[in-house]
Scaffold this motif. Structure first.
Motif, PDB file in Angstrom:
ATOM      1  N   ASP A 280     -13.313 -97.366 -47.548  1.00  0.00           N
ATOM      2  CA  ASP A 280     -12.784 -96.056 -47.987  1.00  0.00           C
ATOM      3  C   ASP A 280     -12.137 -95.509 -46.918  1.00  0.00           C
ATOM      4  OD1 ASP A 280     -13.279 -96.782 -50.932  1.00  0.00           O
ATOM      5  OD2 ASP A 280     -14.993 -95.484 -50.865  1.00  0.00           O
ATOM      6  N   ARG A 281     -12.433 -95.941 -45.558  1.00  0.00           N
ATOM      7  CA  ARG A 281     -11.749 -95.199 -44.576  1.00  0.00           C
ATOM      8  C   ARG A 281     -11.070 -96.295 -43.526  1.00  0.00           C
ATOM      9  NH1 ARG A 281     -17.138 -93.010 -41.283  1.00  0.00           N
ATOM     10  NH2 ARG A 281     -15.458 -92.184 -39.896  1.00  0.00           N
ATOM     11  N   LEU A 282     -11.229 -97.496 -43.524  1.00  0.00           N
ATOM     12  CA  LEU A 282     -10.280 -98.377 -42.783  1.00  0.00           C
ATOM     13  C   LEU A 282     -10.103 -99.828 -43.411  1.00  0.00           C
ATOM     14  CD1 LEU A 282     -11.770 -97.792 -39.074  1.00  0.00           C
ATOM     15  CD2 LEU A 282      -9.534 -97.001 -39.868  1.00  0.00           C
ATOM     16  N   LEU A 283      -8.859-100.167 -43.510  1.00  0.00           N
ATOM     17  CA  LEU A 283      -8.405-101.357 -43.875  1.00  0.00           C
ATOM     18  C   LEU A 283      -8.780-102.506 -42.853  1.00  0.00           C
ATOM     19  CD1 LEU A 283      -7.186-102.498 -46.489  1.00  0.00           C
ATOM     20  CD2 LEU A 283      -5.043-102.680 -45.169  1.00  0.00           C
ATOM     21  N   PRO A 284      -9.511-103.611 -43.211  1.00  0.00           N
ATOM     22  CA  PRO A 284      -9.894-104.657 -42.055  1.00  0.00           C
ATOM     23  C   PRO A 284      -8.472-105.279 -41.716  1.00  0.00           C
ATOM     24  CG  PRO A 284     -10.553-105.323 -44.407  1.00  0.00           C
ATOM     25  CD  PRO A 284     -10.148-103.904 -44.312  1.00  0.00           C
TER      26      PRO A 284
ATOM     27  N   TYR B   6      -1.723-113.275 -51.041  1.00  0.00           N
ATOM     28  CA  TYR B   6      -1.185-113.033 -49.770  1.00  0.00           C
ATOM     29  C   TYR B   6       0.285-112.488 -50.125  1.00  0.00           C
ATOM     30  CZ  TYR B   6      -5.167-115.752 -48.024  1.00  0.00           C
ATOM     31  OH  TYR B   6      -6.278-116.228 -47.897  1.00  0.00           O
ATOM     32  N   ARG B   7       0.621-111.232 -49.463  1.00  0.00           N
ATOM     33  CA  ARG B   7       1.950-110.457 -49.905  1.00  0.00           C
ATOM     34  C   ARG B   7       2.590-110.283 -48.438  1.00  0.00           C
ATOM     35  NH1 ARG B   7       0.895-106.158 -54.567  1.00  0.00           N
ATOM     36  NH2 ARG B   7      -0.381-107.428 -55.932  1.00  0.00           N
ATOM     37  N   PRO B   8       3.548-111.113 -48.126  1.00  0.00           N
ATOM     38  CA  PRO B   8       4.429-110.676 -46.817  1.00  0.00           C
ATOM     39  C   PRO B   8       4.838-109.508 -46.778  1.00  0.00           C
ATOM     40  CG  PRO B   8       5.490-112.045 -48.168  1.00  0.00           C
ATOM     41  CD  PRO B   8       4.408-111.989 -49.042  1.00  0.00           C
ATOM     42  N   VAL B   9       4.713-108.788 -45.483  1.00  0.00           N
ATOM     43  CA  VAL B   9       5.039-107.481 -45.179  1.00  0.00           C
ATOM     44  C   VAL B   9       5.919-107.576 -43.965  1.00  0.00           C
ATOM     45  CG1 VAL B   9       3.322-106.228 -46.439  1.00  0.00           C
ATOM     46  CG2 VAL B   9       2.746-106.918 -44.234  1.00  0.00           C
ATOM     47  N   ASP B  10       7.088-106.830 -44.255  1.00  0.00           N
ATOM     48  CA  ASP B  10       8.075-106.707 -42.986  1.00  0.00           C
ATOM     49  C   ASP B  10       7.486-105.382 -42.123  1.00  0.00           C
ATOM     50  OD1 ASP B  10       9.913-106.765 -40.946  1.00  0.00           O
ATOM     51  OD2 ASP B  10      11.636-106.403 -42.552  1.00  0.00           O
ATOM     52  N   VAL B  11       6.953-105.492 -41.279  1.00  0.00           N
ATOM     53  CA  VAL B  11       6.328-104.390 -40.243  1.00  0.00           C
ATOM     54  C   VAL B  11       6.644-104.729 -38.854  1.00  0.00           C
ATOM     55  CG1 VAL B  11       4.697-103.635 -42.011  1.00  0.00           C
ATOM     56  CG2 VAL B  11       4.002-105.230 -40.353  1.00  0.00           C
ATOM     57  N   PRO B  12       6.543-103.678 -38.144  1.00  0.00           N
ATOM     58  CA  PRO B  12       6.598-103.998 -36.425  1.00  0.00           C
ATOM     59  C   PRO B  12       5.576-104.817 -36.102  1.00  0.00           C
ATOM     60  CG  PRO B  12       6.873-101.709 -37.052  1.00  0.00           C
ATOM     61  CD  PRO B  12       6.591-102.329 -38.299  1.00  0.00           C
TER      62      PRO B  12
ATOM     63  N   LEU C 178      -3.042-100.023 -40.198  1.00  0.00           N
ATOM     64  CA  LEU C 178      -2.769 -99.529 -38.740  1.00  0.00           C
ATOM     65  C   LEU C 178      -0.867 -99.692 -38.561  1.00  0.00           C
ATOM     66  CD1 LEU C 178      -3.613 -98.266 -35.895  1.00  0.00           C
ATOM     67  CD2 LEU C 178      -3.732-100.758 -35.207  1.00  0.00           C
ATOM     68  N   ALA C 179      -0.593 -98.443 -38.036  1.00  0.00           N
ATOM     69  CA  ALA C 179       1.174 -98.451 -37.880  1.00  0.00           C
ATOM     70  C   ALA C 179       1.144 -98.797 -36.445  1.00  0.00           C
ATOM     71  CB  ALA C 179       1.411 -96.919 -38.135  1.00  0.00           C
ATOM     72  N   LEU C 180       1.621-100.068 -36.321  1.00  0.00           N
ATOM     73  CA  LEU C 180       1.895-100.567 -34.978  1.00  0.00           C
ATOM     74  C   LEU C 180       3.447-100.170 -34.425  1.00  0.00           C
ATOM     75  CD1 LEU C 180       0.505-104.242 -35.225  1.00  0.00           C
ATOM     76  CD2 LEU C 180      -0.270-102.200 -34.316  1.00  0.00           C
ATOM     77  N   PRO C 181       3.807 -99.912 -33.458  1.00  0.00           N
ATOM     78  CA  PRO C 181       5.125 -99.528 -32.634  1.00  0.00           C
ATOM     79  C   PRO C 181       6.260-100.614 -32.896  1.00  0.00           C
ATOM     80  CG  PRO C 181       3.652-100.051 -30.902  1.00  0.00           C
ATOM     81  CD  PRO C 181       2.743-100.295 -32.184  1.00  0.00           C
ATOM     82  N   SER C 182       7.362-100.219 -32.880  1.00  0.00           N
ATOM     83  CA  SER C 182       8.534-101.029 -32.759  1.00  0.00           C
ATOM     84  C   SER C 182       8.944-101.367 -31.423  1.00  0.00           C
ATOM     85  CB  SER C 182       9.641-100.478 -33.844  1.00  0.00           C
ATOM     86  OG  SER C 182       9.929 -99.259 -33.457  1.00  0.00           O
TER      87      SER C 182
END
Length: 643
Positions: A406-410, A354-360, A6-10
């Protein structure tokens, strides 16, 4: 290729949340309208459309419910509360729609695979429990009750979340607290120190402060959060739940609630309370006599131990008789290392990366990781682990996205309230526990049906996997991989052995206290007494062995009365199962991949696609039993004097 997260907003969180939730509700409306349009459809198509609507409804509800509890902007939290109410109205309308019920009921289970057949049965069961088969007047009343209960649940939780209380003390009253606590609590200009009811203050103060009066004052404030606002809220909540249960054919709310759990009936809860209370009686009284004897060394006339004293004297006994000073143990549990160690341990155990990700994210404290298994991304986790104003006050895992193959990533969110520096070892145990829920959500998130995705088993089983994972936070080999002091020296094996011995002291009073909470949860719903405080005092003192503190109103701060309702028993019920699950592991090698991966694949990965009893039996090779729990409880602690 796995689905995208899911793309969260900044920024503009309120706008994003409104668009996301209302967009999901529009999808629900459109799909259900299509489902009820009169077109003749086969069972597979009917269930598929229902599932599409369920996915959208769950997504909308998860996002709204999460940001009520964690977003730092109070305006976003208020908007999220409004959205939760809208989601629940849509869910209630769906579940009371007789035409939709008829569409599903007219399908045929013949030819369906096991998961689809289970899905159909659960949908029909949920319809009936909502009261869809009642007359129009009754359904209208049930709709009113559901909408009002949503508001009351929010009011109850908000009153606890926002009611941060404090006491002000002279510096000498902090005698006994660790150095880092003292450094973080410098006197104000008037010379007084503020100590709050938030967990990073309350738990250390309750355990270490030598000033009995100050401990009592803080306990009074902690056990009265939500008072008096939540008194009227709780009365109305209990009355409406009872009315709902009667309207759909049950004698009481506990009967209604238990009917879809492993335990089965409300009466069985009462029987379980009596059984656990009796099982823990000898251990509880053994612990209590030891605590009371130690208190009498300070106060010869003492005849009881109350809630402001049990934590302090339990720690004192562990220090004096078991040579374990929790203040010293804290040196080995610096938060950043603990968090990294948790990921390393669980990754090694279950074959995850576990790979860290830099996301909003909604706050700078939140850290985000993508979870990989065998090179494939299986989910995303968000760790929100420090307290702040307006945030959820306990520790829990929240859904953000329910996984669908195949539809949504938990995606799941861990919400806790830990210090930024040194942690109590019990806080480390709590972190492992709550992370167990997060793993269950992610690993169980590869399902076709939203109804079974993630932590979707019977509610009285959901704590068992997390309670079992706590065992890894007590193992010397495991702790040695991340628990180091300021010089980099790992925690000594001999110290961990003493910690384990000290852990055995107090388990009897702890279990009896949990029985007390269980009795409060059950009896308030079964009996609905006029005077809650008196009834709660009676239940706690009768079952927990620990005296209440006059002037407190525990029930108004007992947040589980909103979420768990009459089913707080699930913590002890699950613990019985957790002890049995752990018996399958080799205590000398907790990283044995053959057992860990079998457990992962047979208990966690299936989510709610099978009954919990069947998942456990598949892993153990037999039905779960009470024996491992009873053996653990009966094992007497071994102090220095008896070693």
């Amino acid at each position: 290729m796995s689905p995208e997260p899911l793309a969260l907003p900044s920024r503009d969180w309120s706008d994003w949340l409104v668009d996301y939730v209302l967009g999901g509700l529009r999808t629900v409306s459109e799909v259900l309208e299509r489902l009820g349009d009169g077109t003749l459809r086969g069972t597979a198509e009917v269930l598929g459309l229902w599932n599409d609507a369920d996915i959208a409804l769950r997504g909308a509800g998860s996002a709204a419910a999460l940001f009520v509890e964690v977003h730092p902007d109070p305006d976003v939290r208020r908007r999220a509360e409004e959205l939760v109410q809208q989601v629940d109205r849509v869910r209630t309308d769906r579940d009371l729609d007789r035409a939709l019920y008829d569409v599903v009921a007219e399908t045929d289970s013949a030819g369906l695979d096991e998961a689809a057949r289970r899905m159909r049965e659960h949908v029909l069961r949920d319809f009936r429990r909502s009261g869809v088969d009642r007359d129009d007047r009754t359904r209208a009343r049930l709709r009113e009750i559901s909408e009002r209960l949503t508001v009351l649940d929010q009011d109850f939780g908000r009153a606890i979340r926002d009611d941060v209380r404090e006491i002000r003390l002279i510096p000498e009253q902090l005698d006994g607290l660790p150095a880092d606590f003292l450094a973080a609590h410098a006197p104000a200009e008037d010379g007084l120190v503020t100590v709050t009811t938030d967990y990073p203050d309350y738990h250390p103060f309750r355990a270490y402060a030598r000033d009995a009066e100050a401990r009592r004052d803080l306990t009074v404030e902690f056990d009265s959060r939500g008072w008096p606002a939540n008194d009227a809220v709780l009365h109305e909540m209990l009355d409406l739940r009872a009315e709902k249960a009667r309207l759909v054919g049950y004698d009481s709310w506990p009967d209604y609630d238990a009917a879809v759990k492993m335990i089965g009936t409300g009466a069985a809860i009462d029987e379980f309370i009596q059984r656990i209370s009796a099982t823990a009686d000898a251990a509880g009284r053994r612990d209590l006599e030891t605590v009371l004897a130690r208190r009498r060394a300070d106060e010869p006339a003492a005849t009881t131990v109350d809630r402001s004293e049990i934590g302090y004297y339990t720690e004192l006994i562990r220090r004096e008789q078991y040579d374990v000073d929790a203040r010293e143990v804290r040196r080995y549990f610096d938060f950043p290392r603990v968090r990294a160690g948790l990921l390393e341990v669980t990754g090694r155990l279950f074959g995850l990366e576990y790979r860290p990700v830099d996301v909003p994210r909604w706050h700078e404290d939140v850290t985000v990781y993508d979870v990989y298994a065998e090179g494939e991304r299986r989910g995303r986790i968000h760790l929100d682990l420090h307290p702040r104003e307006g945030k959820f006050k306990h520790a829990a895992q929240f859904d953000l996205v329910g996984g669908i193959t195949d539809r949504l990533l938990p995606e799941g969110v861990l919400v806790c309230n830990f210090p930024r520096g040194l942690m109590e070892h019990q806080q480390v145990v709590t972190l492992f526990h709550e992370f167990g829920h997060l793993l269950h959500h992610v690993l169980g998130g590869q399902q076709e049906w939203a109804r079974f995705s993630g932590v979707a088993t019977e509610w009285d089983f959901v704590e068992a996997p997390s309670q079992m994972l706590e065992e890894w936070a007590w193992d010397a080999t495991v702790l040695g991989t991340f628990a180091v002091d300021e010089t980099g020296t790992p925690i000594p094996v001999e110290l961990v052995e003493r910690m384990r011995a000290a852990k055995d002291f107090g388990k009897g009073t702890w279990v009896r206290t949990q029985v007390g909470y269980t009795a409060v949860s059950y009896l308030l719903h079964r009996d609905r007494p006029t005077a809650h405080t008196e009834a709660v005092f009676d239940a706690l003192e009768r079952h927990s062995l620990i005296a209440g503190v006059p002037g407190t109103h525990f029930q108004t701060s007992f947040g589980h009365l909103a979420g768990y309702t009459s089913a707080y028993y699930t913590y002890l019920w699950s613990l019985v199962i957790a002890k049995d699950l752990f018996s399958a592991f080799d205590a000398a090698d907790l990283f044995d991949p053959s057992v860990a991966h079998r457990y992962r694949d047979r208990v966690l990965v299936p989510g709610g696609s099978r009954d919990a009893a069947d998942l456990v039996a598949d892993f153990l090779g037999r039905p779960f039993a009470f024996d491992a729990f009873a053996t653990w409880l009966d094992r007497a602690p071994v102090s220095r004097a008896t070693r």
